[in-house]
Write a protein that holds these residues in place. Structure first.
Motif, mmCIF file in Angstrom:
data_model
loop_
_atom_site.group_PDB
_atom_site.id
_atom_site.type_symbol
_atom_site.label_atom_id
_atom_site.label_comp_id
_atom_site.label_asym_id
_atom_site.label_seq_id
_atom_site.Cartn_x
_atom_site.Cartn_y
_atom_site.Cartn_z
ATOM 1 N N ARG A 39 0.550 10.583 2.325
ATOM 2 C CA ARG A 39 1.642 10.189 1.625
ATOM 3 C C ARG A 39 2.906 10.801 2.462
ATOM 4 O O ARG A 39 4.041 10.162 2.083
ATOM 5 N N ASP B 298 -3.628 3.159 1.574
ATOM 6 C CA ASP B 298 -4.294 3.244 0.265
ATOM 7 C C ASP B 298 -3.957 2.299 -0.645
ATOM 8 O O ASP B 298 -2.774 2.117 -1.157
ATOM 9 N N GLU C 117 6.852 5.039 -9.732
ATOM 10 C CA GLU C 117 6.925 3.612 -10.616
ATOM 11 C C GLU C 117 8.476 3.058 -10.887
ATOM 12 O O GLU C 117 8.601 2.095 -11.473
ATOM 13 N N SER D 289 -2.379 6.760 2.802
ATOM 14 C CA SER D 289 -3.400 7.721 2.323
ATOM 15 C C SER D 289 -2.721 9.009 2.767
ATOM 16 O O SER D 289 -2.767 9.988 1.608
ATOM 17 N N ALA E 126 -5.671 1.217 -3.352
ATOM 18 C CA ALA E 126 -6.297 1.039 -4.680
ATOM 19 C C ALA E 126 -5.239 0.789 -5.741
ATOM 20 O O ALA E 126 -5.471 0.264 -6.676
ATOM 21 N N SER E 127 -4.247 1.984 -5.739
ATOM 22 C CA SER E 127 -3.571 1.951 -6.836
ATOM 23 C C SER E 127 -2.728 0.481 -7.183
ATOM 24 O O SER E 127 -2.291 0.378 -8.181
ATOM 25 N N ILE E 128 -2.258 -0.027 -5.882
ATOM 26 C CA ILE E 128 -1.457 -1.200 -5.817
ATOM 27 C C ILE E 128 -2.688 -2.421 -6.423
ATOM 28 O O ILE E 128 -1.872 -3.105 -7.283
ATOM 29 N N GLU E 129 -3.748 -2.207 -6.260
ATOM 30 C CA GLU E 129 -4.565 -3.278 -6.499
ATOM 31 C C GLU E 129 -4.851 -3.111 -8.200
ATOM 32 O O GLU E 129 -5.069 -4.094 -8.842
ATOM 33 N N GLN E 130 -4.793 -1.966 -8.610
ATOM 34 C CA GLN E 130 -4.869 -1.480 -10.239
ATOM 35 C C GLN E 130 -3.893 -2.093 -10.915
ATOM 36 O O GLN E 130 -3.955 -2.494 -11.757
ATOM 37 N N THR E 131 -2.558 -1.553 -10.648
ATOM 38 C CA THR E 131 -1.532 -1.517 -11.708
ATOM 39 C C THR E 131 -0.178 -2.354 -10.668
ATOM 40 O O THR E 131 0.677 -2.392 -11.539
ATOM 41 N N HIS F 249 0.717 -1.026 -0.136
ATOM 42 C CA HIS F 249 0.101 0.066 -0.055
ATOM 43 C C HIS F 249 0.817 1.333 0.071
ATOM 44 O O HIS F 249 2.104 1.221 0.234
#
Ligand code: M6P
Ligand code: ZN
Length: 195
Positions: free
Chosen positions: A100, A165, A121, A98, A167-172, A95
């Motif tokens: 940062r 947070d 990235e 949230s 979400a971004s790890i789950e997505q990409t 994660h």
């Protein structure tokens, strides 16, 4: 699974860590993630599908909750099982915070593994073992990976206002993966072909 239990009152406390099991006492939140809780996060979909028949336990977290306000610190232990999905080692979801600007510290207690951290990235790893401390700076996504043959146990300490947070790890996902190449943990690109 609830991420947080009842917050402790913010009074002085002594916490015990069971060296054999990694269990933290008292813990006000405990949760487990099995493979089914992280579907799609491993590269090898066929290996994942095969393992889902048994849906192995990947890791458990034992947390001492505190009020979620600035200045407080969450303390938790994680017990990450050894194993692989295809050639990819068992790992946590991972994660960003949230908030940062919040850092985190991992203290190795048992076993051997790596902490993968990513910013913009770009991924790097830091080894985690008994007697080592991994520092996760603000703004870095983080995930732990068990490269050994016994459970990886570590203590995490992080600011109570940090938040998770996912979400971004789950997505990409992370930009890199840690895979077994002839017995050697090897960092490869997220889209590297299966070996
Ligand atoms: C560590 C800490 C926890 C985290 C846990 C499991 O103990 O960073 O905050 O919840 O690892 O990782 P994840 O939340 O990414 O599944
Ligand atoms: Zn964190």
């Amino acid at each position: 699974v609830s991420r947080h239990g009842s917050p402790a009152t913010g009074t002085p406390a002594r916490l015990d860590v069971n060296e054999a099991t990694g269990r933290l006492t008292p813990a006000t939140t405990t949760f487990a993630r099995r493979l089914a809780d992280m579907r799609g996060m491993y590269r090898d979909g066929e290996a994942e599908a095969r393992l889902l028949a048994d849906d192995p336990l990947i890791y458990e977290v034992f947390q001492y909750d505190v009020p979620e306000r600035t200045g407080e610190l969450f303390v938790c232990t994680t017990v990450l099982q050894p194993g692989r999905v295809g050639d990819e080692y068992f790992m946590t979801k991972g994660h960003f915070h949230s908030r940062r600007d919040c850092a985190e510290t991992y203290i190795g207690l048992q076993g051997a593994g790596e902490v993968m951290m990513m910013r913009d990235e770009r991924c790097e790893t830091v080894a985690l073992a008994p007697g080592t401390v991994a520092y996760v700076p603000p703004h870095y996504a983080h995930r732990t990976i068990n490269t050994g043959s016994s459970p990886l146990v570590f203590l995490a300490v992080y600011p109570a206002q940090a938040g998770h947070d996912y979400a971004s790890i789950e997505q990409t996902g992370f930009a890199a993966r840690l895979v077994d190449r002839n017995g050697t943990p090897t960092l490869v690109d997220r889209l590297a072909p299966l070996s």
